[in-house]
Design a protein around this motif. Structure first.
Motif, PDB file in Angstrom:
ATOM      1  N   TYR A   1      97.385  86.011   4.007  1.00  0.00           N
ATOM      2  CA  TYR A   1      97.847  84.733   3.266  1.00  0.00           C
ATOM      3  C   TYR A   1      98.381  85.522   2.267  1.00  0.00           C
ATOM      4  O   TYR A   1      98.320  85.802   1.494  1.00  0.00           O
ATOM      5  N   GLU A   2      99.913  84.540   2.509  1.00  0.00           N
ATOM      6  CA  GLU A   2     100.676  84.059   0.883  1.00  0.00           C
ATOM      7  C   GLU A   2      99.777  83.544   0.030  1.00  0.00           C
ATOM      8  O   GLU A   2      99.123  82.377   0.096  1.00  0.00           O
ATOM      9  N   LEU A   3      99.577  84.150  -1.084  1.00  0.00           N
ATOM     10  CA  LEU A   3      98.625  83.731  -2.211  1.00  0.00           C
ATOM     11  C   LEU A   3      98.786  82.084  -3.541  1.00  0.00           C
ATOM     12  O   LEU A   3     100.747  81.965  -3.422  1.00  0.00           O
ATOM     13  N   HIS A   4      98.443  81.729  -3.364  1.00  0.00           N
ATOM     14  CA  HIS A   4      98.490  80.521  -4.182  1.00  0.00           C
ATOM     15  C   HIS A   4      97.425  80.159  -5.835  1.00  0.00           C
ATOM     16  O   HIS A   4      97.817  79.003  -6.125  1.00  0.00           O
ATOM     17  N   GLY A   5      96.849  81.064  -6.259  1.00  0.00           N
ATOM     18  CA  GLY A   5      96.214  81.035  -7.518  1.00  0.00           C
ATOM     19  C   GLY A   5      95.640  80.656  -7.449  1.00  0.00           C
ATOM     20  O   GLY A   5      94.678  80.369  -6.155  1.00  0.00           O
TER      21      GLY A   5
END
Length: 140
Positions: A92-96
């Motif tokens: 999934y999209e990474l968020h740090g």
């Protein structure tokens, strides 16, 4: 006299042929630069390739593919013949880096805990350590 004319012509032709190559700057093979993104996490592997083998399945599991796509090193259960390495899979999209239990921006999102464990957004529960498998959420 003929030699001088041919030599001058050869030098001029060489200069004209190499000029466009000298002006052109080498660019990335892919349209976006797969370097460091603002949401990258510590321990990120920038040499990952989708479905390529990997060994970092426990902590610091994220990587970037050649086009900059987020990948995660995961073990695939029930493989035959048995293989004891993981494989890079789409993530999934990474968020740090996020804290466990803190609110997350969207239900399908990934992040990394400060200790390197992968996190998955579980809606109202916030960021939880684990991965999503075919059997559902698997805590890590």
């Amino acid at each position: 006299m003929i030699r001088q004319t041919l030599a001058a012509g050869a030098i001029a032709a060489t200069a004209l042929c190499t000029a466009p190559a000298a002006i052109a700057q080498p660019g990335p093979i892919f349209p976006d630069d797969p370097g460091h993104y603002s949401t990258d996490v510590p321990g990120m592997n920038y040499d990952a390739h989708l479905s390529g083998p990997c060994t970092n399945m426990g902590r610091f599991t994220f990587g970037r593919g050649p086009g900059g796509e987020a990948l995660q090193c995961r073990w695939i259960p029930n493989q035959w013949p048995p293989i004891y390495t993981g494989f890079w899979q789409a993530a999934y999209e990474l968020h740090g880096v996020q804290d466990i239990g803190s609110p997350c921006p969207q239900p399908q999102a990934a992040a990394q805990a400060p200790d390197g464990r992968p996190l998955l957004c579980l809606g109202a529960q916030g960021w939880q350590p684990g991965i999503l498998t075919s059997a559902g959420f698997t805590p890590v």
